[in-house]
Enzyme design. Sequence first.
Site, PDB file in Angstrom:
ATOM      1  N   SER A 100      73.132  -0.776 -22.438  1.00 59.16           N
ATOM      2  CA  SER A 100      73.031   0.051 -21.244  1.00 59.16           C
ATOM      3  C   SER A 100      73.668  -0.632 -20.037  1.00 59.16           C
ATOM      4  O   SER A 100      74.859  -0.877 -20.026  1.00 59.16           O
ATOM      5  CB  SER A 100      71.556   0.390 -20.988  1.00 59.16           C
ATOM      6  OG  SER A 100      71.436   1.450 -20.071  1.00 59.16           O
ATOM      7  N   LYS A 141      76.071  16.195 -14.711  1.00 59.98           N
ATOM      8  CA  LYS A 141      76.765  15.636 -13.539  1.00 59.98           C
ATOM      9  C   LYS A 141      76.658  14.111 -13.510  1.00 59.98           C
ATOM     10  O   LYS A 141      77.658  13.414 -13.265  1.00 59.98           O
ATOM     11  CB  LYS A 141      76.174  16.236 -12.264  1.00 59.98           C
ATOM     12  CG  LYS A 141      76.811  15.723 -10.987  1.00 59.98           C
ATOM     13  CD  LYS A 141      76.320  16.483  -9.772  1.00 59.98           C
ATOM     14  CE  LYS A 141      74.871  16.187  -9.461  1.00 59.98           C
ATOM     15  NZ  LYS A 141      74.440  16.806  -8.186  1.00 59.98           N
TER      16      LYS A 141
END
Length: 441
Positions: A100, A141
């Site tokens: 991550s 988004k």
Amino acid sequence: MKLKIVLLVLILFVTFLPSAHAQGNTVYVAKIDGMITGYTVDQFDRYISEAEKANASAIIIELNTPGGRADAMQEIVMRIQNAKVPVIIYVYPSGGMAASAGTYIALGSHLIAMAPGTVIGACRPILGYGANGSIIEAPPKIINFYVAYLRELAEMSGRNATLAEQFITEDRSVTSQEALEYGVIEVVATDVNDLLQKADGMETKIPVKGKGRVVLNFKDARVVYLQPSFKDTVVKYITDPTIAYILLNLGFIGIIFGFLTPGWHVPETAGAIMLVLGLIGLGYFGYSSAGLLLIALAMIFFIAEALTPTFGLFTVAGTITFILGGIMLFGSGGGEYLVSGAIYEMLRIVIIVMAILMGLFFAFGAAAAVKAHRRKPESGKEELVGAGGKVIQELNPEGMIRVHGELWKALSKDGSRIPAGEKVRIVEIKGLTLIVEKEGD
């Protein structure tokens, strides 16, 4: 004479040349382990700044992280790309990961190395976890933004942008050998020495600020390890999401239990400390902010001790949190500090001494002032209540008594007769008449 001066200059030049070369061929090594938080930003900045001050050939960051906060990750990437020395991210040790947020940090560095048995990837952003423990997915988004961000980091450094995008869109992870084959990293090394040998002569994947792309020279390099401080170790554990969550809940339970059992003060004191540690553990604070928060908590404890004396419980809690806050505010890791080491050695003593002095002041001085403020008046008629006197003129039921060398009109409380010479005690005042009873009644 001129010949002697020239020889002296040559001797000085030859004498200092090796030491200057040794300083320039130094590699710093630091370790970042755990969640990426605001504290990690401080650690990266501190370690890179130390390497910059020493004009090191590079700094190697041994990284092992499951990920963390996106805002902290972006600050770290900016710090790396503005570093004046090459920053090498080394995913280490075996069994470790740069998942991550750690993947973004790696792809933003000048060189990436991985130890065998490590993985990199799995970058899909999330918004957190629901009440039932399920993952809250980020909207398209946000995902699109981070796809563009990670792809740009990869393209800027000439790394595999397609695989970098898959780290997000497919939540893909790869091993060290796969990452090397796919062109995501540059080196697979078993340890730091192996890394230095393999990276020697390589060119940085992105420019170093003020130097452009740098060809790494690690031949006969001196390795300097920056060790994490005790404070860094503590923060590493409390920033674990599980531990932070437990601390928050225990803190709330302690405070509520303290309100339900007034007078004991232990539950709410322990609860307040755990609650603040839990808030710090969420990673929203840097070291300085966390230090200020702890010092504010210490002030609350000191004031509470003055207003509700607890035989030193709040004083001890305040002293401990004040010391922790002071060290958190000024200290840093690996024996290096935000101020110079010599100053901090003295500063650390000042922090401890001030904490003890403040604890003593609030335990005794402020508490005594509050008690004096609450004490009943010791001048005027009010202070006569409870005082003893002697009957001068028989009370039947009125008469005269002497109190503190003064004569006062007195009245027997129960209307009984009290002969002269008897000792009486004042129980009430009505106007200028003292209401008394016989001593011992």
